[in-house]
Scaffold this active site. Structure first.
Site, short mmCIF file in Angstrom:
data_model
loop_
_atom_site.label_atom_id
_atom_site.label_comp_id
_atom_site.label_asym_id
_atom_site.label_seq_id
_atom_site.Cartn_x
_atom_site.Cartn_y
_atom_site.Cartn_z
N ARG A 103 0.85 -1.20 0.00
CA ARG A 103 0.00 0.00 0.00
C ARG A 103 0.87 1.24 0.00
O ARG A 103 1.77 1.35 0.84
CB ARG A 103 -0.85 0.04 1.29
CG ARG A 103 -2.03 -0.84 1.28
CD ARG A 103 -3.07 -0.43 2.28
NE ARG A 103 -2.62 0.03 3.59
CZ ARG A 103 -3.45 0.35 4.56
NH1 ARG A 103 -4.75 0.27 4.37
NH2 ARG A 103 -3.01 0.76 5.72
N THR A 107 -1.30 7.54 -0.25
CA THR A 107 -2.61 7.44 -0.95
C THR A 107 -3.41 6.21 -0.48
O THR A 107 -4.60 6.13 -0.73
CB THR A 107 -2.41 7.30 -2.47
OG1 THR A 107 -1.74 6.05 -2.71
CG2 THR A 107 -1.59 8.44 -3.03
N ASP A 199 0.63 -3.65 12.09
CA ASP A 199 1.08 -3.97 10.73
C ASP A 199 1.47 -5.44 10.67
O ASP A 199 2.47 -5.86 11.25
CB ASP A 199 2.28 -3.07 10.37
CG ASP A 199 2.65 -3.23 8.90
OD1 ASP A 199 2.91 -4.37 8.47
OD2 ASP A 199 2.66 -2.22 8.18
N ASP A 202 5.03 -6.35 9.20
CA ASP A 202 6.13 -6.00 10.12
C ASP A 202 6.18 -6.96 11.30
O ASP A 202 7.26 -7.33 11.77
CB ASP A 202 5.97 -4.57 10.63
CG ASP A 202 6.39 -3.55 9.57
OD1 ASP A 202 7.16 -3.92 8.66
OD2 ASP A 202 5.94 -2.40 9.67
C1 PRP Z 1 -1.06 -4.92 4.14
C2 PRP Z 1 -1.85 -6.21 4.17
C3 PRP Z 1 -2.66 -6.13 2.91
C4 PRP Z 1 -2.94 -4.66 2.79
C5 PRP Z 1 -4.34 -4.41 3.26
O1 PRP Z 1 0.02 -5.04 3.32
O2 PRP Z 1 -1.06 -7.34 4.28
O3 PRP Z 1 -1.97 -6.61 1.77
O4 PRP Z 1 -2.01 -3.99 3.64
O5 PRP Z 1 -4.70 -3.10 3.06
P1 PRP Z 1 -5.83 -2.66 2.05
O6 PRP Z 1 -7.00 -3.58 2.26
O7 PRP Z 1 -6.11 -1.25 2.46
O8 PRP Z 1 -5.28 -2.74 0.65
P2 PRP Z 1 1.17 -3.91 3.25
O9 PRP Z 1 0.85 -2.87 2.23
O10 PRP Z 1 1.44 -3.40 4.63
O11 PRP Z 1 2.40 -4.71 2.67
P3 PRP Z 1 3.28 -5.86 3.37
O12 PRP Z 1 2.42 -7.11 3.44
O13 PRP Z 1 4.40 -6.01 2.42
O14 PRP Z 1 3.70 -5.39 4.72
N1 URA Z 2 -2.29 -3.52 6.83
C1 URA Z 2 -1.94 -4.01 8.03
O1 URA Z 2 -0.95 -4.75 8.16
N2 URA Z 2 -2.68 -3.66 9.11
C2 URA Z 2 -3.75 -2.86 9.02
O2 URA Z 2 -4.40 -2.60 10.05
C3 URA Z 2 -4.11 -2.36 7.75
C4 URA Z 2 -3.36 -2.72 6.67
#
Ligand code: PRP
Ligand code: URA
Length: 208
Positions: A103, A107, A199, A202
């Site tokens: 994400r 944005t 997160d 993380d």
């Molecule tokens: C997180 C999560 C989803 C997304 C959800 O990923 O694992 O993929 O956010 O958010 P959304 O429904 O608003 O799209 P992130 O972007 O943190 O990436 P990562 O898994 O690499 O940490």
């Molecule tokens: N992605 C995450 O990992 N946690 C949240 O709460 C939203 C998006």
């Protein structure tokens, strides 16, 4: 299709440890994997089995067996990888694809950076894996990519879902079955799920 929420004391118990900010990486990973097994169990409740005849030590019997080559798991990177070892324990011969999404931090729009799925995925039922369904943007784009490849039957397995994200996915892709462990209250101004678990990526990979 209305999302399915696992309602079970064992799940609430596991989620309470998972959500706790004091839970460390090892236990967090183990819990993500265990809950993913339960999600897979629920999502596959209605799959068709092939009829087989086997012999028990006592007698012959007719029973059903899963045709494992009819399924594929597709984790959304990174956090979806945390769910993979759990579901693979349930269906060890399923094929695996990967979709890379992150994400944009300002944005909140998803950015796709990787897409690799098994040959012939259009003939398989797909289980997309991502612990978090927040705005739903990542889920919607991942489902779009699979549908462009010709996949007809898609399930979305997540641990925590926000009502806003569920609504968005249900409106855009009403044919997709969503199975989650819990539907939380809402998103905050940074589009994090409340109360949520923080997160997921993380916490699984210990990157913060
Ligand atoms: C997180 C999560 C989803 C997304 C959800 O990923 O694992 O993929 O956010 O958010 P959304 O429904 O608003 O799209 P992130 O972007 O943190 O990436 P990562 O898994 O690499 O940490
Ligand atoms: N992605 C995450 O990992 N946690 C949240 O709460 C939203 C998006």
């Amino acid at each position: 299709m209305k999302a399915i929420e696992l309602k079970h004391p064992l799940i609430e118990h596991k989620l309470s440890i998972l959500r706790d900010k004091h839970t460390g990486t090892k236990e967090f990973r183990e819990l993500i994997s265990e809950i993913a097994m339960f999600l897979c169990y629920e999502a596959m409740k209605e799959v068709e089995l092939k009829n087989v005849t086997i012999e028990t030590p006592i007698e012959e019997m007719k029973t059903g067996q899963l045709e494992e080559d009819r399924y594929a798991f597709v984790p959304i990177l990174r956090a979806g990888m945390g769910m993979l070892d759990g579901v693979i324990k349930v269906v060890p011969n399923a094929k695996i694809g990967h979709i890379g999404m992150y994400r944009n931090e300002t944005t909140f729009e998803p950015v796709n950076y990787f897409f690799k799925v098994p040959k012939g995925i259009e003939n398989r039922e797909v289980f997309l894996l991502d612990p978090m369904l927040a705005t739903g943007g990542s889920a919607i784009d991942a489902i779009d990519l699979l549908k462009e490849k010709g996949v007809k039957k898609i399930n979305f397995l997540c641990i925590i879902a926000a009502p806003e994200g569920l609504k968005a996915v249900e409106e855009k892709h009403p044919d997709v079955k969503i199975v989650c462990a819990h539907i939380d209250r809402e998103l905050n101004e940074n589009k994090y799920i409340c109360p949520g678990l923080g997160d997921a990526g993380d916490r699984i990979f210990g990157t913060k």
